[in-house]
Design a protein around this motif. Structure first.
Motif, PDB file in Angstrom:
ATOM      1  N   PHE A  83       0.830  -1.208   0.000  1.00  0.00           N
ATOM      2  CA  PHE A  83       0.000   0.000   0.000  1.00  0.00           C
ATOM      3  C   PHE A  83       0.866   1.260   0.000  1.00  0.00           C
ATOM      4  CE2 PHE A  83      -2.133   3.377   2.449  1.00  0.00           C
ATOM      5  CZ  PHE A  83      -3.238   3.595   1.632  1.00  0.00           C
ATOM      6  N   VAL A  84       1.903   1.285   0.848  1.00  0.00           N
ATOM      7  CA  VAL A  84       2.794   2.444   0.926  1.00  0.00           C
ATOM      8  C   VAL A  84       3.553   2.623  -0.378  1.00  0.00           C
ATOM      9  CG1 VAL A  84       4.834   3.383   2.076  1.00  0.00           C
ATOM     10  CG2 VAL A  84       3.004   2.343   3.433  1.00  0.00           C
ATOM     11  N   LEU A  85       4.027   1.532  -0.947  1.00  0.00           N
ATOM     12  CA  LEU A  85       4.757   1.620  -2.210  1.00  0.00           C
ATOM     13  C   LEU A  85       3.870   2.130  -3.340  1.00  0.00           C
ATOM     14  CD1 LEU A  85       6.973  -1.601  -2.308  1.00  0.00           C
ATOM     15  CD2 LEU A  85       7.643   0.716  -1.677  1.00  0.00           C
ATOM     16  N   LYS A  86       2.630   1.702  -3.341  1.00  0.00           N
ATOM     17  CA  LYS A  86       1.724   2.155  -4.401  1.00  0.00           C
ATOM     18  C   LYS A  86       1.443   3.655  -4.278  1.00  0.00           C
ATOM     19  CE  LYS A  86      -2.321   0.705  -6.989  1.00  0.00           C
ATOM     20  NZ  LYS A  86      -3.286  -0.380  -7.223  1.00  0.00           N
ATOM     21  N   GLN A  87       1.290   4.130  -3.053  1.00  0.00           N
ATOM     22  CA  GLN A  87       1.118   5.565  -2.841  1.00  0.00           C
ATOM     23  C   GLN A  87       2.355   6.338  -3.305  1.00  0.00           C
ATOM     24  OE1 GLN A  87       0.057   5.926   1.390  1.00  0.00           O
ATOM     25  NE2 GLN A  87      -1.922   6.733   0.720  1.00  0.00           N
ATOM     26  N   TYR A  88       3.511   5.837  -2.925  1.00  0.00           N
ATOM     27  CA  TYR A  88       4.780   6.458  -3.302  1.00  0.00           C
ATOM     28  C   TYR A  88       4.921   6.488  -4.823  1.00  0.00           C
ATOM     29  CZ  TYR A  88       9.905   7.186  -3.267  1.00  0.00           C
ATOM     30  OH  TYR A  88      11.175   7.663  -3.448  1.00  0.00           O
ATOM     31  N   ALA A  89       4.547   5.399  -5.472  1.00  0.00           N
ATOM     32  CA  ALA A  89       4.620   5.321  -6.931  1.00  0.00           C
ATOM     33  C   ALA A  89       3.760   6.400  -7.581  1.00  0.00           C
ATOM     34  CB  ALA A  89       4.186   3.935  -7.400  1.00  0.00           C
ATOM     35  N   ALA A  90       2.572   6.613  -7.031  1.00  0.00           N
ATOM     36  CA  ALA A  90       1.677   7.639  -7.570  1.00  0.00           C
ATOM     37  C   ALA A  90       2.275   9.031  -7.388  1.00  0.00           C
ATOM     38  CB  ALA A  90       0.315   7.541  -6.895  1.00  0.00           C
TER      39      ALA A  90
END
Length: 211
Positions: free
Chosen positions: A122-129
């Motif tokens: 979840f954190v990585l996906k937010q960071y990716a965005a």
């Protein structure tokens, strides 16, 4: 012989020599590396050092293994999403690499989290965005801390010879980008904060593509 004829002949000879020089110029090749001090090697055998098999998870919660980089040229780094220091600049340079190779299916960018307990999918996906990560070209990876640290230190040599003997108890933190060829061999190390080093990396990627 007229002066005009002489000039024509001279021009023809100059062009011919220039073409010959271009054709005969040897193609640049990259060395191989198998030790953390990055001593270049120019010949390898079937047992030469390569990145081992692994199993991690990307920002889309998909298992990501060595099979996913088969036949790919990879640029690898190690980061963490809450890093206030070098990581934002490293990410910005990864974005630049992504732009250069966005439509090139031979290239993958791999960023491994060194704080996987915090950097969940979840954190990585937010960071990716936030960073503008294109999933087709750039994978953010998490997983077992022991797996990530072992890969970073013993296989990618990402801390060069400083970290090879360290355990996962020692925090892994480096600005280095590592270039991996299609056979999972190390072909280069670059300062991920230095624009000139990033330009060298781009040039070296193109050399690998021509191999």
């Amino acid at each position: 012989m007229s002066q005009r004829t002489i000039l024509k002949c001279s021009s023809f000879i100059t062009i011919t020599l220039a073409l010959f020089a271009c054709q005969s110029k040897p193609q640049r090749t990259l060395p191989y590396y198998d030790t953390p001090d990055f001593t270049p090697k120019w010949e390898i055998n079937e047992n030469f050092h390569q990145i081992r098999s692994f199993s991690l998870v990307n920002q889309e919660n998909q298992t990501f293994t060595e099979a996913d980089i088969e036949g790919k040229i990879c640029v690898v780094d190690f980061f963490f999403t809450s890093c206030p220091g070098i990581c934002p600049k490293m990410a910005a340079n990864m974005v630049d690499l992504q732009k250069v190779f966005l439509d090139d299916d031979e290239i993958l960018l791999l960023s491994h989290s060194v704080t996987p307990d915090f950097d969940s999918v979840f954190v990585l996906k937010q960071y990716a965005a936030e960073k503008g990560v294109d999933f087709s070209r750039w994978k953010l990876l998490t997983g077992e801390r022991s797996e990530i640290y072992d890969l970073g230190r013993k296989y990618y040599f990402v801390e060069e010879d400083e970290g090879i003997l360290r355990t996962e108890d020692y925090f892994l933190h480096t600005e280095n980008f590592i270039l991996i060829d299609k056979q999972r061999h190390i072909r280069g190390i670059y300062n991920g904060l230095d624009p000139n080093s990033i330009q060298s990396l781009i040039a070296d990627i193109k050399v690998l593509e021509a191999e």
